[in-house]
Write a protein that holds these residues in place. Structure first.
Motif, PDB file in Angstrom:
ATOM      1  N   GLU A 181      45.956  35.393  35.699  1.00 32.78           N
ATOM      2  CA  GLU A 181      46.093  36.507  36.371  1.00 32.78           C
ATOM      3  C   GLU A 181      44.791  37.020  37.142  1.00 32.78           C
ATOM      4  O   GLU A 181      44.852  37.701  37.925  1.00 32.78           O
ATOM      5  CB  GLU A 181      46.534  37.594  35.514  1.00 32.78           C
ATOM      6  N   ARG A 182      43.650  36.577  36.521  1.00 33.23           N
ATOM      7  CA  ARG A 182      42.298  36.883  37.290  1.00 33.23           C
ATOM      8  C   ARG A 182      41.444  35.792  36.872  1.00 33.23           C
ATOM      9  O   ARG A 182      41.547  35.072  35.960  1.00 33.23           O
ATOM     10  CB  ARG A 182      41.909  38.147  36.365  1.00 33.23           C
TER      11      ARG A 182
ATOM     12  N   THR B 197      37.150  35.000  37.739  1.00 37.20           N
ATOM     13  CA  THR B 197      35.810  35.268  38.276  1.00 37.20           C
ATOM     14  C   THR B 197      34.892  34.323  38.994  1.00 37.20           C
ATOM     15  O   THR B 197      34.962  33.197  38.263  1.00 37.20           O
ATOM     16  CB  THR B 197      34.856  35.722  36.928  1.00 37.20           C
TER      17      THR B 197
ATOM     18  N   GLU C 201      37.060  37.633  50.320  1.00 37.04           N
ATOM     19  CA  GLU C 201      37.314  39.127  49.886  1.00 37.04           C
ATOM     20  C   GLU C 201      38.377  39.338  50.839  1.00 37.04           C
ATOM     21  O   GLU C 201      39.104  40.308  50.564  1.00 37.04           O
ATOM     22  CB  GLU C 201      36.078  39.763  49.595  1.00 37.04           C
TER      23      GLU C 201
ATOM     24  N   ALA D 169      45.165  37.556  48.386  1.00 35.41           N
ATOM     25  CA  ALA D 169      44.870  36.838  46.874  1.00 35.41           C
ATOM     26  C   ALA D 169      46.253  36.682  46.066  1.00 35.41           C
ATOM     27  O   ALA D 169      46.742  37.845  45.966  1.00 35.41           O
ATOM     28  CB  ALA D 169      43.804  37.226  46.249  1.00 35.41           C
TER      29      ALA D 169
ATOM     30  N   VAL E 121      46.164  35.935  42.838  1.00 31.07           N
ATOM     31  CA  VAL E 121      45.555  36.351  41.448  1.00 31.07           C
ATOM     32  C   VAL E 121      44.311  37.423  41.611  1.00 31.07           C
ATOM     33  O   VAL E 121      43.771  37.147  42.673  1.00 31.07           O
ATOM     34  CB  VAL E 121      45.004  35.303  40.565  1.00 31.07           C
ATOM     35  N   GLU E 122      43.961  38.033  40.816  1.00 27.64           N
ATOM     36  CA  GLU E 122      42.854  39.045  41.012  1.00 27.64           C
ATOM     37  C   GLU E 122      41.645  38.354  41.010  1.00 27.64           C
ATOM     38  O   GLU E 122      41.283  37.366  40.196  1.00 27.64           O
ATOM     39  CB  GLU E 122      42.899  40.290  39.977  1.00 27.64           C
ATOM     40  N   MET E 123      40.606  38.422  41.989  1.00 28.15           N
ATOM     41  CA  MET E 123      39.295  37.656  42.056  1.00 28.15           C
ATOM     42  C   MET E 123      38.252  38.819  41.863  1.00 28.15           C
ATOM     43  O   MET E 123      38.129  39.878  42.657  1.00 28.15           O
ATOM     44  CB  MET E 123      39.371  37.032  43.407  1.00 28.15           C
ATOM     45  N   GLU E 124      37.529  38.465  41.193  1.00 32.02           N
ATOM     46  CA  GLU E 124      36.049  39.105  40.912  1.00 32.02           C
ATOM     47  C   GLU E 124      34.915  38.089  41.407  1.00 32.02           C
ATOM     48  O   GLU E 124      35.018  37.206  40.965  1.00 32.02           O
ATOM     49  CB  GLU E 124      35.868  39.485  39.331  1.00 32.02           C
TER      50      GLU E 124
ATOM     51  N   SER F  39      38.575  31.627  34.655  1.00 34.22           N
ATOM     52  CA  SER F  39      39.744  32.406  34.389  1.00 34.22           C
ATOM     53  C   SER F  39      39.872  33.387  33.365  1.00 34.22           C
ATOM     54  O   SER F  39      39.024  33.330  32.241  1.00 34.22           O
ATOM     55  CB  SER F  39      41.149  31.391  34.290  1.00 34.22           C
ATOM     56  N   ASP F  40      40.762  34.278  33.476  1.00 37.12           N
ATOM     57  CA  ASP F  40      40.784  35.126  32.265  1.00 37.12           C
ATOM     58  C   ASP F  40      41.167  34.529  30.873  1.00 37.12           C
ATOM     59  O   ASP F  40      41.254  35.311  29.976  1.00 37.12           O
ATOM     60  CB  ASP F  40      41.845  36.416  32.575  1.00 37.12           C
TER      61      ASP F  40
ATOM     62  N   ALA G 242      43.326  30.263  44.387  1.00 37.30           N
ATOM     63  CA  ALA G 242      43.708  31.694  44.140  1.00 37.30           C
ATOM     64  C   ALA G 242      44.171  32.661  45.492  1.00 37.30           C
ATOM     65  O   ALA G 242      44.701  33.644  45.561  1.00 37.30           O
ATOM     66  CB  ALA G 242      42.669  32.456  43.474  1.00 37.30           C
TER      67      ALA G 242
END
Length: 138
Positions: free
Chosen positions: A3-4, A6, A24, A28, A30-33, A60-61, A78
């Motif tokens: 789901e996320r 980094t 950015e 996306a 999935v959430e991207m940090e 990944s998360d 992603a």
């Protein structure tokens, strides 16, 4: 299911910073940090990752870690508009070519960055050197 992710990138590299800003702006799946690999937060959270600061790293998360070309492919995975490309690039036919491309790009990123110049960033927005303040890159 992931789901996320980094993305740990070289914030001192103009090319890497441009790639981050480009990602950015993409839709996306999935959430991207995005986290500078050289930051204290990256060292605190991911200091045990052996490639931290030397390679592009995606985590990944769920705790899965990818570095180098594999991280590049996961970052593409992603993004909504590039997921299909991530599958193509990870296939047998293109994976070797994608790996060579990534290593050539990564190995020459400091030289390539000279073409871009490092964006001037303040107040959460960036712009090219000499560009008017009204045209920020986000």
């Amino acid at each position: 299911m992931i789901e996320r992710i980094t993305v740990l990138y070289d914030a001192e590299c103009a090319l890497c910073a441009r790639c981050r800003h480009w990602m950015e702006r993409q839709a996306a799946l999935v959430e991207m940090e995005f986290l500078p690999a050289g930051s204290p937060e990256a060292a605190e959270r991911y200091g045990a990752v052996p490639w931290l600061g030397e390679e592009l790293v995606v985590i990944s998360d769920r705790g899965e870690v990818w570095a180098g070309p594999a991280a590049f492919i996961v970052a593409l995975w992603a993004l909504e508009g590039y997921r299909e490309w991530s599958y193509r690039l990870s296939g047998d036919t293109l994976s070797k070519m994608a790996e060579r491309f990534f290593h050539a790009l990564s190995g020459n990123r400091k030289w390539l960055a000279g073409w871009f110049g490092h964006p001037s960033c303040a107040s959460g927005s960036c712009r090219l050197p000499g560009a008017p303040a009204a045209g920020p890159y986000r």
